[in-house]
Design a protein around this motif. Sequence first.
Motif, short mmCIF file in Angstrom:
data_model
loop_
_atom_site.label_atom_id
_atom_site.label_comp_id
_atom_site.label_asym_id
_atom_site.label_seq_id
_atom_site.Cartn_x
_atom_site.Cartn_y
_atom_site.Cartn_z
N LYS A 211 -11.06 26.45 2.18
CA LYS A 211 -10.99 28.16 2.08
C LYS A 211 -9.68 27.98 1.26
CE LYS A 211 -11.38 30.10 6.45
NZ LYS A 211 -10.83 29.35 8.40
N MET A 212 -8.61 26.75 0.89
CA MET A 212 -8.08 26.34 -0.49
C MET A 212 -8.08 26.90 -1.44
SD MET A 212 -5.03 23.72 1.37
CE MET A 212 -4.13 24.07 -0.13
N ASP A 213 -9.52 25.89 -1.64
CA ASP A 213 -9.96 25.95 -3.30
C ASP A 213 -11.13 27.75 -3.08
OD1 ASP A 213 -9.39 23.86 -3.56
OD2 ASP A 213 -11.51 22.39 -2.69
N GLY A 214 -10.79 28.51 -2.61
CA GLY A 214 -11.49 29.22 -2.64
C GLY A 214 -12.74 29.72 -2.15
N ALA A 215 -13.70 28.38 -1.79
CA ALA A 215 -15.11 29.09 -1.73
C ALA A 215 -15.03 29.76 -0.05
CB ALA A 215 -15.06 27.80 -0.48
N SER A 216 -16.92 30.48 -0.42
CA SER A 216 -16.94 31.91 0.59
C SER A 216 -17.60 30.93 2.47
CB SER A 216 -17.78 32.68 0.27
OG SER A 216 -18.70 32.28 -0.18
N ARG A 217 -17.73 31.99 3.12
CA ARG A 217 -18.39 31.37 4.06
C ARG A 217 -19.61 31.12 3.74
NH1 ARG A 217 -15.67 32.53 9.34
NH2 ARG A 217 -13.93 34.26 9.26
N TRP A 218 -19.98 31.42 2.99
CA TRP A 218 -22.03 30.69 3.52
C TRP A 218 -21.45 29.36 2.64
CZ3 TRP A 218 -26.54 30.65 4.67
CH2 TRP A 218 -27.51 30.36 3.67
N ARG A 219 -20.73 29.84 1.58
CA ARG A 219 -20.44 28.53 0.59
C ARG A 219 -20.59 27.59 1.52
NH1 ARG A 219 -22.13 25.23 -3.10
NH2 ARG A 219 -20.66 23.41 -4.13
N GLN A 220 -18.91 27.44 2.28
CA GLN A 220 -18.97 26.51 3.53
C GLN A 220 -20.00 26.74 4.70
OE1 GLN A 220 -15.18 27.68 5.65
NE2 GLN A 220 -14.81 29.12 3.46
N PHE A 221 -19.73 27.12 5.22
CA PHE A 221 -22.02 27.01 5.91
C PHE A 221 -22.85 26.07 5.30
CE2 PHE A 221 -26.11 28.12 7.48
CZ PHE A 221 -25.95 27.30 8.78
N ARG A 222 -22.82 25.97 3.60
CA ARG A 222 -23.99 25.22 3.04
C ARG A 222 -23.59 24.11 2.58
NH1 ARG A 222 -25.27 26.43 -1.87
NH2 ARG A 222 -24.06 27.64 -2.74
N ALA A 223 -22.16 23.91 2.40
CA ALA A 223 -21.52 22.59 2.14
C ALA A 223 -21.22 21.61 2.88
CB ALA A 223 -20.48 22.49 0.68
N ILE A 224 -20.59 22.78 4.04
CA ILE A 224 -19.43 22.10 5.76
C ILE A 224 -20.90 21.50 6.50
CG2 ILE A 224 -17.79 21.69 6.81
CD1 ILE A 224 -16.69 22.86 4.75
N THR A 225 -21.25 22.99 6.99
CA THR A 225 -21.17 22.80 7.92
C THR A 225 -22.77 21.86 8.33
OG1 THR A 225 -20.31 25.04 8.75
CG2 THR A 225 -22.57 24.26 10.16
N VAL A 226 -23.91 22.74 7.96
CA VAL A 226 -25.02 21.97 7.95
C VAL A 226 -24.87 20.22 7.12
CG1 VAL A 226 -27.50 21.98 5.88
CG2 VAL A 226 -26.43 24.35 7.14
N PRO A 227 -24.57 20.07 6.70
CA PRO A 227 -24.21 18.50 6.28
C PRO A 227 -23.95 17.67 7.55
CG PRO A 227 -23.72 19.15 3.87
CD PRO A 227 -23.36 20.80 5.11
N MET A 228 -23.18 18.33 8.33
CA MET A 228 -21.94 17.61 9.20
C MET A 228 -23.03 17.55 10.39
SD MET A 228 -19.32 16.61 7.78
CE MET A 228 -18.64 16.07 9.57
N ILE A 229 -23.69 18.79 10.95
CA ILE A 229 -24.45 18.92 11.56
C ILE A 229 -25.68 18.65 11.78
CG2 ILE A 229 -22.92 20.52 12.63
CD1 ILE A 229 -25.19 22.59 11.91
#
Length: 313
Positions: A211-229
Amino acid sequence: MTDRTQSPVGASASTGTAPRYWTTRRRDQLAAYLFITPQLIGTIVFVLIPLGLVGWYSLHEWNVLADTFDFVGGENYQALLDDPKLPGVLAATGIFSVGLVILNLGLALLLAVLLNQKLRGTIVFRTIFFSPVVVSLVAWTIVWNFLLQDNGGINGLLDAIGIAGPNWLRGEGTAMAAVVVVQVIKNVGLNMVLFLAALQGVPADLYEAAKMDGASRWRQFRAITVPMISPTILLTSIITVVGALQVFAQIAVLTQGGPGTSTTVLVYYLYQQAFQFHHFGYGATLSVLLFGIVLLLTVVQWQMRRKWVFHES
């Protein structure tokens, strides 16, 4: 005068006494073997021996009514290659499996993401979506069989808003879709719970940094959520694929493989050959084919983990 500082091992060696057999290490090993023995016996009796027997039966023509059991070698496998119905059966199996896996995993992940929010009523909705998992499969399928009839509850609701619903279980274009949807609703809650557990294990610091880097929710989902799970996605994918290839009760209750052979999947075709037509040798051959398909797809998914599972890269 003896040396009182001599070690016990040295004392045993000097006096000629043998060391104890039941050491702590051996006791721990015995306890471990005792714990795994029931599971090992169960695997041998209920998995390995039946697999061996199925392979043996596939080399024979077994007629229960005539009480004959004749060795035919590879004739059943040749019949498998020459079976004109098998391509259609494999196609129906593939359509069902692909549709079920895509809808189940996609809907389960969507529900898990929505229900992972800190909002009122999420526990109630989790219970609602998971409750079909614990319902008896046969009872669930019978209820849906009534709902999907030409004059059933689904068409009754559609008729109330002026829409003429089709005969869901008797139309070639709707029968397979109806079976897939019934199965998705039945089991989507299990994958949803697995995804929820995985989502709750993702560190919140990663989202805050994004969020501090300005990532959107979709970007967070693709770059963080999917790889982590991704390990959980691999697990649910394997479980869902294997379950899709083994579907039987839903087909037997809802469509009986019809209309025509449009919903005749491999397991139901196996049942027909073995228990309706009494071709037990050919049924065993179909079982070997099913085992090979399940094994192949499982190995492929397991090998692909190095490319798309985060912790394996």
